[in-house]
Design a protein around this motif. Structure first.
Motif, PDB file in Angstrom:
ATOM      1  N   THR A  84       0.973  -1.300   0.021  1.00  0.00           N
ATOM      2  CA  THR A  84       0.178  -0.067  -0.170  1.00  0.00           C
ATOM      3  C   THR A  84       0.770   1.176  -0.043  1.00  0.00           C
ATOM      4  O   THR A  84       0.640   2.076  -0.699  1.00  0.00           O
ATOM      5  CB  THR A  84      -0.952   0.006   1.144  1.00  0.00           C
ATOM      6  OG1 THR A  84      -1.750  -1.314   1.280  1.00  0.00           O
ATOM      7  CG2 THR A  84      -1.919   1.164   1.140  1.00  0.00           C
ATOM      8  N   GLU A  89      -4.525  -2.385   5.405  1.00  0.00           N
ATOM      9  CA  GLU A  89      -4.221  -1.609   4.051  1.00  0.00           C
ATOM     10  C   GLU A  89      -5.045  -0.352   3.898  1.00  0.00           C
ATOM     11  O   GLU A  89      -4.967   0.543   3.451  1.00  0.00           O
ATOM     12  CB  GLU A  89      -4.756  -2.514   2.699  1.00  0.00           C
ATOM     13  CG  GLU A  89      -3.884  -4.037   3.031  1.00  0.00           C
ATOM     14  CD  GLU A  89      -4.423  -5.081   2.075  1.00  0.00           C
ATOM     15  OE1 GLU A  89      -3.851  -5.614   0.961  1.00  0.00           O
ATOM     16  OE2 GLU A  89      -5.524  -5.687   2.301  1.00  0.00           O
ATOM     17  N   ALA A 133      -3.718   3.072   3.613  1.00  0.00           N
ATOM     18  CA  ALA A 133      -4.252   4.080   2.452  1.00  0.00           C
ATOM     19  C   ALA A 133      -4.800   5.399   2.814  1.00  0.00           C
ATOM     20  O   ALA A 133      -4.719   6.442   2.314  1.00  0.00           O
ATOM     21  CB  ALA A 133      -5.359   3.230   1.675  1.00  0.00           C
TER      22      ALA A 133
END
Length: 318
Positions: free
Chosen positions: A110, A237, A241
């Motif tokens: 990520t 993730e 993000a």
């Protein structure tokens, strides 16, 4: 297990991006969207054009962790999608916390996407259905999550903040982009998928560390907390993000229905006359297994690929 972010994460991500770009033609150097393919969903790589397409196995990419899970091929696939030639990168396979990776490694790809210039992450997973209105093969668009490992310190942002990526205390109340969810429902209807048996839901994903599937009592607890599905990925993730300022859209494919009713007691009259084989079959009803997960992924692949491709085509028009 050390769950503190590696002090050189930004430098390592930059090293990885330098290598990736050295393997790519100019048109693929700056993907706008990253797509994470969950268990059994590697076929999403078929949504991109045949040319130009570049596949780079994780094992050849500096600093990338290896996935050891069946159904996770372990490679980057760079390509273009739709008439607007939207540049994308697919992460076919992911590293999981239960494999023994640190949270830093689980979320490293990520970080790489952020350094690549990705503006939106589209994340998919296979999950168990807790909401009894959900059926195997249904798709849930995430609108919130429960980060259970994060409650006890297994959090991808634990440790010194990496200022190159984001702020110390990022909010998550807006984690799941509303415009992209709106686009999803429009795409579902545009494709006529609302006329078939498979349904599209919105709901809450509960993240657990795994690798065991949940007990009956745990399933009831999670459902009482408001969770609609449960799985072993995705949330780390998404946290990273959002910390990095990327927009997020996420989907769970319901691959099995979790068992919520309490198990039989040993003194129940109904079990007293049962043989050993009958007792095993009685207790095993509804038990999850990874083969079931992969098979549900294969069955839903066509609809998932069509949905993702339509969303990406519409996204390119934004």
């Amino acid at each position: 297990m050390d769950v503190i972010a590696h002090p050189r994460t930004y430098e390592r991500a930059t090293e990885t991006v330098i290598y990736l770009r050295s393997q790519l033609p100019d048109v693929l150097q700056n993907p706008r969207v990253a797509i994470v393919c969950g268990s059994g969903l590697g076929g999403l790589a078929d949504t991109i054009e045949d040319e130009p397409k570049v596949a780079l196995p994780y094992e050849n990419v500096p600093n990338m962790p290896r996935s050891t899970v069946v159904g996770h091929a372990g490679k980057f696939v760079f390509g273009l999608v739709g008439p607007k030639k939207l540049p994308v990168v697919l992460l076919v396979g992911r590293a999981h916390f239960y494999e023994g990776h640190s949270m830093d490694l689980v979320t490293f790809a990520t970080r790489v996407c952020k350094v690549l210039g990705v503006e939106t992450m589209l994340v998919t997973n296979a999950a168990g259905g807790l909401n009894q209105q959900y059926a195997v093969g249904d798709i849930m668009c995430l609108n919130d999550h429960l980060n259970l490992p994060g409650f006890v310190g297994m959090h991808p942002l634990r440790g010194p903040n990496i200022e190159e990526f984001g702020v110390r205390f990022p909010p998550l109340s807006d984690a799941y982009d509303l415009e992209l969810r709106k686009l999803t429902h429009q795409a579902w209807r545009k494709l006529g998928l609302h006329k078939q048996k498979r349904r599209l839901h919105e709901g809450v994903y509960a993240f657990l560390a795994g690798p065991t599937y949940e007990t009956r009592a745990e399933c009831r607890m999670l459902r009482s907390f408001g969770a609609d599905v449960v799985g072993m990925s995705t949330v780390p993730e998404i946290v990273v993000a959002r910390h990095s300022g990327m927009r997020v859209l996420a989907f769970s494919l319901v691959t099995n229905c979790a068992v919520l009713e309490a198990g039989p007691r040993g003194d129940d009259e109904a079990v007293q006359a049962m043989s050993k084989d009958e007792l095993t079959a009685f207790l095993s009803k509804g038990k999850a297994n990874h083969e079931e997960v992969l098979e549900a992924g294969r069955e839903a692949a066509k609809d998932m690929q069509a949905l993702v491709k339509q969303i990406l085509c519409d996204y390119a028009e934004l």
